[in-house]
Motif scaffolding. Structure first.
Motif, PDB file in Angstrom:
ATOM      1  N   LEU A   6       0.844  -1.208   0.000  1.00 63.73           N
ATOM      2  CA  LEU A   6       0.000   0.000   0.000  1.00 63.73           C
ATOM      3  C   LEU A   6       0.874   1.250   0.000  1.00 63.73           C
ATOM      4  CD1 LEU A   6      -2.972   0.754   0.056  1.00 63.73           C
ATOM      5  CD2 LEU A   6      -2.890   0.743   2.541  1.00 63.73           C
ATOM      6  N   LEU A   7       1.921   1.227   0.819  1.00 65.64           N
ATOM      7  CA  LEU A   7       2.823   2.388   0.885  1.00 65.64           C
ATOM      8  C   LEU A   7       3.537   2.581  -0.447  1.00 65.64           C
ATOM      9  CD1 LEU A   7       4.481   2.482   4.415  1.00 65.64           C
ATOM     10  CD2 LEU A   7       3.125   4.236   3.267  1.00 65.64           C
ATOM     11  N   LYS A   8       3.966   1.462  -1.058  1.00 60.05           N
ATOM     12  CA  LYS A   8       4.656   1.575  -2.339  1.00 60.05           C
ATOM     13  C   LYS A   8       3.739   2.265  -3.342  1.00 60.05           C
ATOM     14  CE  LYS A   8       5.608  -1.007  -6.470  1.00 60.05           C
ATOM     15  NZ  LYS A   8       6.137  -2.134  -7.198  1.00 60.05           N
ATOM     16  N   ILE A   9       2.523   1.769  -3.478  1.00 57.09           N
ATOM     17  CA  ILE A   9       1.593   2.312  -4.474  1.00 57.09           C
ATOM     18  C   ILE A   9       1.270   3.769  -4.125  1.00 57.09           C
ATOM     19  CG2 ILE A   9      -0.754   2.144  -5.389  1.00 57.09           C
ATOM     20  CD1 ILE A   9      -0.536  -0.895  -5.048  1.00 57.09           C
ATOM     21  N   HIS A  10       1.065   4.045  -2.837  1.00 58.29           N
ATOM     22  CA  HIS A  10       0.681   5.410  -2.435  1.00 58.29           C
ATOM     23  C   HIS A  10       1.838   6.379  -2.637  1.00 58.29           C
ATOM     24  CE1 HIS A  10      -1.251   8.589  -0.151  1.00 58.29           C
ATOM     25  NE2 HIS A  10      -0.131   8.707   0.533  1.00 58.29           N
ATOM     26  N   THR A  11       3.067   5.932  -2.365  1.00 62.45           N
ATOM     27  CA  THR A  11       4.209   6.856  -2.390  1.00 62.45           C
ATOM     28  C   THR A  11       4.660   7.144  -3.819  1.00 62.45           C
ATOM     29  OG1 THR A  11       4.887   5.649  -0.433  1.00 62.45           O
ATOM     30  CG2 THR A  11       6.405   7.312  -1.272  1.00 62.45           C
ATOM     31  N   ILE A  12       4.944   6.058  -4.574  1.00 60.45           N
ATOM     32  CA  ILE A  12       5.498   6.327  -5.922  1.00 60.45           C
ATOM     33  C   ILE A  12       4.379   6.398  -6.961  1.00 60.45           C
ATOM     34  CG2 ILE A  12       7.692   5.254  -5.332  1.00 60.45           C
ATOM     35  CD1 ILE A  12       6.855   2.825  -6.917  1.00 60.45           C
ATOM     36  N   LYS A  13       3.101   6.280  -6.476  1.00 67.92           N
ATOM     37  CA  LYS A  13       1.951   6.389  -7.392  1.00 67.92           C
ATOM     38  C   LYS A  13       2.113   5.488  -8.622  1.00 67.92           C
ATOM     39  CE  LYS A  13      -0.392   9.637  -5.171  1.00 67.92           C
ATOM     40  NZ  LYS A  13       0.161   9.235  -3.859  1.00 67.92           N
ATOM     41  N   SER A  14       2.630   4.266  -8.327  1.00 68.49           N
ATOM     42  CA  SER A  14       2.767   3.331  -9.447  1.00 68.49           C
ATOM     43  C   SER A  14       2.460   1.918  -8.956  1.00 68.49           C
ATOM     44  CB  SER A  14       4.213   3.345  -9.991  1.00 68.49           C
ATOM     45  OG  SER A  14       4.450   2.151 -10.734  1.00 68.49           O
ATOM     46  N   CYS A  15       1.873   1.123  -9.852  1.00 66.05           N
ATOM     47  CA  CYS A  15       1.612  -0.285  -9.463  1.00 66.05           C
ATOM     48  C   CYS A  15       2.313  -1.204 -10.459  1.00 66.05           C
ATOM     49  CB  CYS A  15       0.107  -0.545  -9.454  1.00 66.05           C
ATOM     50  SG  CYS A  15      -0.632  -0.365 -11.078  1.00 66.05           S
ATOM     51  N   ALA A  16       3.414  -0.709 -11.034  1.00 65.81           N
ATOM     52  CA  ALA A  16       4.154  -1.516 -12.020  1.00 65.81           C
ATOM     53  C   ALA A  16       4.560  -2.851 -11.385  1.00 65.81           C
ATOM     54  CB  ALA A  16       5.395  -0.744 -12.453  1.00 65.81           C
ATOM     55  N   GLY A  17       4.283  -3.925 -12.108  1.00 65.21           N
ATOM     56  CA  GLY A  17       4.700  -5.252 -11.623  1.00 65.21           C
ATOM     57  C   GLY A  17       3.717  -5.877 -10.655  1.00 65.21           C
ATOM     58  N   ILE A  18       2.641  -5.105 -10.307  1.00 69.50           N
ATOM     59  CA  ILE A  18       1.659  -5.667  -9.364  1.00 69.50           C
ATOM     60  C   ILE A  18       0.481  -6.224 -10.145  1.00 69.50           C
ATOM     61  CG2 ILE A  18       0.121  -5.138  -7.424  1.00 69.50           C
ATOM     62  CD1 ILE A  18       3.062  -4.938  -6.742  1.00 69.50           C
ATOM     63  N   SER A  19       0.059  -7.442  -9.780  1.00 70.15           N
ATOM     64  CA  SER A  19      -1.082  -8.051 -10.461  1.00 70.15           C
ATOM     65  C   SER A  19      -2.380  -7.611  -9.779  1.00 70.15           C
ATOM     66  CB  SER A  19      -0.970  -9.581 -10.402  1.00 70.15           C
ATOM     67  OG  SER A  19      -2.237 -10.153 -10.678  1.00 70.15           O
ATOM     68  N   LEU A  20      -3.230  -6.908 -10.520  1.00 68.14           N
ATOM     69  CA  LEU A  20      -4.538  -6.507  -9.989  1.00 68.14           C
ATOM     70  C   LEU A  20      -5.372  -7.760  -9.703  1.00 68.14           C
ATOM     71  CD1 LEU A  20      -6.811  -4.464  -9.386  1.00 68.14           C
ATOM     72  CD2 LEU A  20      -7.361  -4.484 -11.834  1.00 68.14           C
TER      73      LEU A  20
END
Lengths: 10, 215
Positions: free
Chosen positions: B20-34
């Motif tokens: 959650l922090l990764k997505i919130h901080t760098i505003k990216s979900c690269a490499g994350i499977s929805l």
């Protein structure tokens, strides 16, 4: 019913 | 509550907060499977149906709310957030939910501890959690690059279930009639699914090189 199905784990 | 279970819960909590922090901080979900994140939201929803009916402890209720909140927040970020959604790689994240949901549902209907709605839903959530990481592992193999936060996320997820296995062994020896063989089997299957990832994760960590999964 045999074992308790109360689930106390997350 | 024993130290293995507490460590497992904290590792699990840490994994979802890292993501959650990764997505919130760098505003990216690269490499994350929805797909995997949506499956986890479904796992928590079907597992915590009793959150308002059966009060176990404050800890239990708070943790359930955190897991539900964080998993739905992650899905919201990837689906709705105007910046994050742009980094979602939907062409690569093509694993079909129903390939996992349907078999788990069928299995839960036939193999459960008690044939009631809540118990079947709870059993379904166990089976689904065991395989929910698959879309993420497939995506990691396809994109071949794993940024270290995603690698840490998957590692922590695997570690939490491995700690739970120690918890089940401990409870088996210390509590009479503690028998949940469905939980044990699903937990072992889940941890084994991570085993190959663990192997490559440790290899890359030992050789201090970028984590590469074989195609």
């Amino acid at each position: 019913d045999g074992q308790s199905t109360e689930h106390d784990e997350l | 509550m024993n130290i293995f279970r507490l460590a497992g819960d904290m590792t699990h909590l840490f994994s979802v907060l890292v993501l959650l922090l990764k997505i919130h901080t760098i505003k990216s979900c690269a490499g994350i499977s929805l797909k995997t994140q949506e499956l986890y939201a479904l796992v928590f929803t079907t597992r915590y149906l009793d959150i308002f009916t059966d009060f176990i402890s404050l800890y239990n209720t708070v943790m359930k709310l955190i897991f539900l909140g964080s998993s739905f927040s992650i899905v919201w970020y990837i689906r709705r957030h105007k910046i994050v959604r742009r980094s979602y790689d939907k062409d690569q994240d093509t694993f079909r939910h129903y390939f996992l949901v349907i078999p788990c549902l069928v299995l839960a209907v036939f193999i459960n501890h008690k044939f009631t709605f809540k118990e079947v839903m709870w059993t379904f959530s166990l089976y689904l959690e065991a395989v929910a990481i698959l879309p993420q592992l497939v995506l990691l193999q396809r994109t071949r690059n794993i940024d270290n936060l995603t690698g840490q996320y998957v590692f922590l997820l695997g570690a939490y279930r491995a700690l739970y296995i120690l918890n089940w062994i401990y409870r088996h020896f210390t509590e009479p009639h503690y028998v949940h063989w469905i939980t044990w089997i699903a937990g072992v299957v889940q941890t084994l699914l991570y085993a190959d990832f663990f192997y490559y994760y440790f290899q890359s960590w030992k050789n201090n090189e970028k984590l590469q999964l074989p195609a």
